[in-house]
Design an enzyme around this catalytic site. Structure first.
Site: not given
Length: 964
Positions: A348, A350-352, A384-385, A388, A407
């Protein structure tokens, strides 16, 4: 991978690290990791000799060398990297897409050693005088000379042996040049292909989490090995390069006689390798004012940006960032937040840090095409991201065994952030359906696992990848929600603030979080029966959860480990003997909420005793992670109350009562007919959560019996219950011409139409087929309500034939909107024509028709169709070797495919088929690719359940539907 490629001198001299600048940075970082890296000393060997621990390794038994261990030794600590990469967006003479690059990593020697271990995987490293690397000292004197270098493939290391030892406290620089394949496996530095205006385009992107940064450049690829990253990308004219930090002004350069752009970026904050990201694409963006305190940009395909599909994400990102700054009481730590939507992505989001990557459906929203559910998905994934950016990125779990700290936490607070951005949705309640109810069915099996494991149990990349599951995400979120409830949300957020403040730019374990939450609890004066750590260890260090049984006649309350299959053998020991500290809440007739801590296997509380015709519901709003059983009298009173005046019971608890009853029945704790009786009030219910819970639980009955003689009575019962709901929404929407105003009503309207059509409600099929025909007659104009598209498409294709299927296929092929393509991809599996389903299965073997990342879903969708399931099962077995060879492990999920194909298995014959397939597959691939034991356990449980319940279920259904 290309062979013999040598990186040019032009690239090699690009963006070199100046020694003076390096030393200035290093001085401020000399002790940054000394404490963190010493915490794992008992697990990892140093060059002084082999470890005496039992850390996992692929090496043969006997003495082991440091490079035989998956974990890095404690000897070195990285400080900064300087990386230059040049991805080729066109294939070379060998028809391979490659990237070339070089990297300089500055590291500090912590313990004297004559060995450098650094991760490198699938990289073709250049040799310098016979060695794969160059070593320099940053103190002016000569560095130790290299003795030997090689690539240790099993543990994915570049091994550098030295003639003399590195000295503690000193800083060194390791230089490497390399060639890598820009493959399409969605790992490391990879390529993604898509078509726009019938032109194939290439994006070079990254997915480093969890252990694939080592596929992009040699690095110390563990989360605790944080460092600063200087990144430079060389890319074609007409493209843009993005990374975690803001870029300097790009410059034009000439490489091999061709003009390119060189983009360098400001140094990142101190961070883990798995959060590093870089992308080369020709996308466009919309963004906030460049002078804003935080620059926010939404990137996507140019057409998507032009169509306004990024507007919603831009609007909500600022709101959600502001919410988390307030929630954490900590400022956003970066200058910018780039969010980019890729046409194909393996997750879905990615929290880079500073460059979040999403699949298009998780970031883009088209008001005219996207549904209400898709809008919620965008809001919650963004939330969500962004969560993070603090919890996971600013403060990171020390090792992957505590991935849930990242997570589980982000999953929980994503609902809080989305609720702030969309306050009218009441989205916080939906965590019960989306996370808690779903993961309970997983955690109630003998094959579950604790949320947090010991470090030595999670070592290899395969073991690390297995941690990314629903236990980590959803159960992690559920127990944090429970904790936040019993200590209060205010106290919870205050504890998070001091936690983030102390460990910023560092790594932690769960004990650190419990310490800060306990400090907040003590400061607030909240009385708990034990410390936060003692209470929560029961929930994170042992798998499963309890069923709490309340006897309202005696006040006795008990707990026991809940297993869906009571005959399953749990061979995973628990230091707590499967006993929990349970915050039991309840309400009685006309009463207020009460709480009691159940600290032992059983207790007695006089407050639980009922009088007269009173009823009791426990686990108010399902804040606790447990199921509830009652004495027979209270069950009967709950049924009576639901039938007479269901609104007196809170809506979440109406859903909970249904879900608990069905799962207790599956576990043979109550009768199946009791669970079914909990649904008899639904012909008066109009709220989404009870209906959705009932639908999901009844779906199991259909899986078991939709090929048997019970299908008719089951369909008749559903028709009886759902017909009033269908007419309710017909009236509410003025004969389907308007949208329900309430968020959850929009969801329940979908349930009303879907269940009405599948159960044969008059006029439903005509309604959906009519809407679809209108679209077929005028393909340029689709007037079907965006919320209803999935169910309309599916039902119309199920009722139709080749013309409907071919039309949907063409629309799927031609749409430029990812969410629309997904709806049509699902709907195509709904046809009742076996030959069309077989054709669809064949399409899965052609990447020009079905994208590699969509193959798993397509197989599963087809298998959900009772006509398609045996076709898909035969097809997969017949084409297994081809699928493995062509798609490999990176593009599809073998386990999810087999799991989806075998959901309906409920006979001895099917069990034997699955056993035979397990033997064939594991003989070829080994056991790491697909774990068949849970599927075999489920099949055996299904066999037993059908044998036990078929007759009473048939009798009950007939009694409910006679005369219809």
């Amino acid at each position: 991978m290309g062979r013999g490629f040598y990186i040019s001198k032009t690239v090699a001299v690009t963006c070199l690290v100046a020694t003076a600048g390096v030393l200035a940075t290093i001085i401020g970082l000399t002790v940054l990791y000394a404490q963190e890296r010493s915490k794992n000393a008992e697990l990892l060997p140093t060059t002084a000799g082999p470890s005496t621990t039992s850390a996992a390794s692929t090496a043969p038994s006997g003495p082991k060398e440091p490079w035989d261990y998956y974990r890095l030794p404690e000897t070195l600590s990285p400080v900064l990297y300087n990386i230059t990469l040049w991805p080729r967006l066109t294939p070379n003479a060998d028809d391979l897409y490659i990237f070339t690059g070089h990297s300089r990593v500055v590291f500090r020697c912590v313990i004297e050693t004559d060995l450098i271990l650094i991760h490198a995987n699938q990289l073709n490293l250049t040799k310098f005088d016979g060695f794969y690397a160059k070593l320099n000292s940053l103190y002016g004197e000569a560095a130790p000379t290299l003795k030997k270098t090689w690539l240790e493939v099993p543990t994915q290391y570049l091994v550098v042996q030295l003639n003399d030892p590195l000295q503690p406290g000193r800083f060194y620089e390791l230089y490497t040049e390399f060639v890598g394949e820009l493959s399409d496996d969605f790992g490391g530095f990879y390529r993604m292909e898509y078509f726009e205006d019938n032109v194939k385009k290439i994006v070079a992107s990254t997915q480093m989490q969890p252990t694939d940064a080592r596929k992009a450049f040699p690095c110390f690829d563990e989360p605790a090995m944080k460092a600063i990253f200087h990144v430079t990308l060389i890319h074609p004219q007409g493209t843009v390069a993005l990374s975690n930090a803001i870029n300097y002004d790009p410059v034009n350069i000439t490489m091999n006689g061709e003009s390119f752009i060189q983009t360098s970026f400001e140094p990142t904050e101190i961070m883990s390798t798995y959060l590093l990201a870089f992308i080369v694409c020709d996308f466009a963006y919309i963004g906030t004012n460049p002078d804003a305190a935080v620059l926010i940009r939404i990137w996507a395909r140019r057409k998507a940006i032009e169509e306004g599909q990024g507007n919603y994400a831009l609007e909500k990102t600022g709101l959600i960032l502001a919410f988390f700054e307030n929630y954490y009481n900590t400022s956003y730590p970066l200058k910018k937040s780039d969010q980019i939507a890729l046409p194909a992505f393996g997750a879905g989001g990615m929290e880079n840090w500073g460059l979040i990557i999403y699949g298009e459906t998780a970031l883009l929203y088209n008001p005219g095409v996207s549904s209400n559910g898709e809008k919620e998905w965008v809001a919650t994934v963004i939330s969500h991201e962004l969560a993070h950016m603090w919890f996971g990125n600013l403060v990171t779990m020390r090792w992957w065994n505590d991935l849930w700290l990242n997570e589980g936490f982000a999953t929980y607070v994503s609902y809080l952030g989305a609720d702030y951005a969309e306050p009218d949705w009441n989205v916080k309640d939906l965590i019960v359906l989306n996370e808690i109810v779903s993961v309970m069915s997983v955690d109630a099996t003998a094959y579950s696992h604790p949320i947090s494991s010991k470090e030595e149990e999670i070592l290899s990349p395969d073991q690390i990848n297995e941690v990314f599951d629903s236990i980590t995400y959803s159960k992690g979120a559920a127990v944090l929600r429970m904790l936040s409830d019993f200590i209060t949300e205010t106290v919870f957020s205050k504890g998070l603030h001091t936690y983030l403040e102390e460990f910023a730019y560092n790594t932690t374990g769960n004990k650190d979080l419990w310490k800060h939450l306990q400090m907040a609890v003590d400061k607030a004066g909240i009385a708990l029966p034990h410390s936060v750590e003692v209470i929560m260890n029961r929930w994170i260090l042992q798998m499963g959860f309890p069923v709490v049984t309340i006897n309202t006649q005696t006040g006795k309350i008990t707990q026991e480990h809940f297993l869906l299959d009571p005959e399953s053998v749990v061979d995973t020991p628990s230091q707590f003997n499967y006993e929990w500290f349970v915050p039991v809440t309840w309400i009685k007739t006309g009463g207020s909420e009460q709480q009691y801590w159940l600290l032992n296997k059983e207790a007695t509380n006089a407050e639980l005793v009922l009088g007269g015709s009173d009823w009791l519901v426990a686990n108010v709003n399902m804040t606790g992670f447990y199921r509830v059983n009652y004495d027979e009298t209270n069950w009967e009173r709950l049924i009576a109350k639901l039938i007479s005046n269901h609104q007196e019971i809170p809506v979440i608890n109406r859903a909970q009562i249904i879900d608990d009853a069905f799962n207790l029945a599956k576990a043979k704790i109550v009768e199946t007919t009791l669970a079914l009786r909990m649904t008899t009030f639904l012909n008066k219910e109009v709220e989404y959560m009870p209906w959705e819970t009932a639908k999901r639980n009844l779906n199991y009955f259909f899986l078991m019996f939709d090929r048997s003689e019970l299908y008719g009575p089951m369909q008749a019962y559903i028709k009886k219950q759902v017909t009033p709901l269908f007419h309710y929404f017909q009236n509410l929407t003025v004969n389907w011409t308007k949208m329900p105003a309430k968020h959850t009503d929009q969801y329940n309207q979908i349930n009303a139409i879907s269940m009405a059509c599948s159960s044969g409600v008059e006029s439903c099929r005509e309604l959906t087929s009519g809407w679809f025909k209108e679209w077929m007659n005028n393909p340029a104009v689709n007037n079907i309500n965006a919320n209803l598209k999935s169910t309309v498409y599916c039902n119309a294709i199920a009722a139709g034939g080749k013309a409907e299927w071919d039309f949907a296929w063409e629309m799927h092929r031609n749409t430029t909107i990812a969410s629309e393509a997904e709806k049509l991809m699902l709907a195509l599996s709904c046809t009742k024509e076996p030959w069309l389903l077989n054709r669809y299965l064949q399409y899965c073997l052609d990447p020009e028709k079905i994208r590699k990342q969509d193959v798993s879903y397509t197989f599963i969708y087809i298998a959900r169709n009772p006509i398609g399931q045996p076709l898909a099962w035969d097809f997969i077995r017949a084409n297994w070797d081809y699928i493995i060879n062509e798609y490999g492990r990176g593009s599809i999920s073998l386990a999810s495919i087999i799991n989806g194909l075998t959901e309906r298995f409920s006979t001895e014959y099917e069990y034997k088929q699955l056993e035979q397939f397990k033997e064939e597959v594991q003989a070829k691939l080994g056991s790491a690719d697909v774990t068949f034991d849970p599927m075999l356990e489920r099949t055996k449980a299904n066999i037993n359940w059908v044998a036990l319940n078929k007759k009473p279920l048939s009798d009950w259904l007939i009694s409910q539907t006679s005369g219809i």
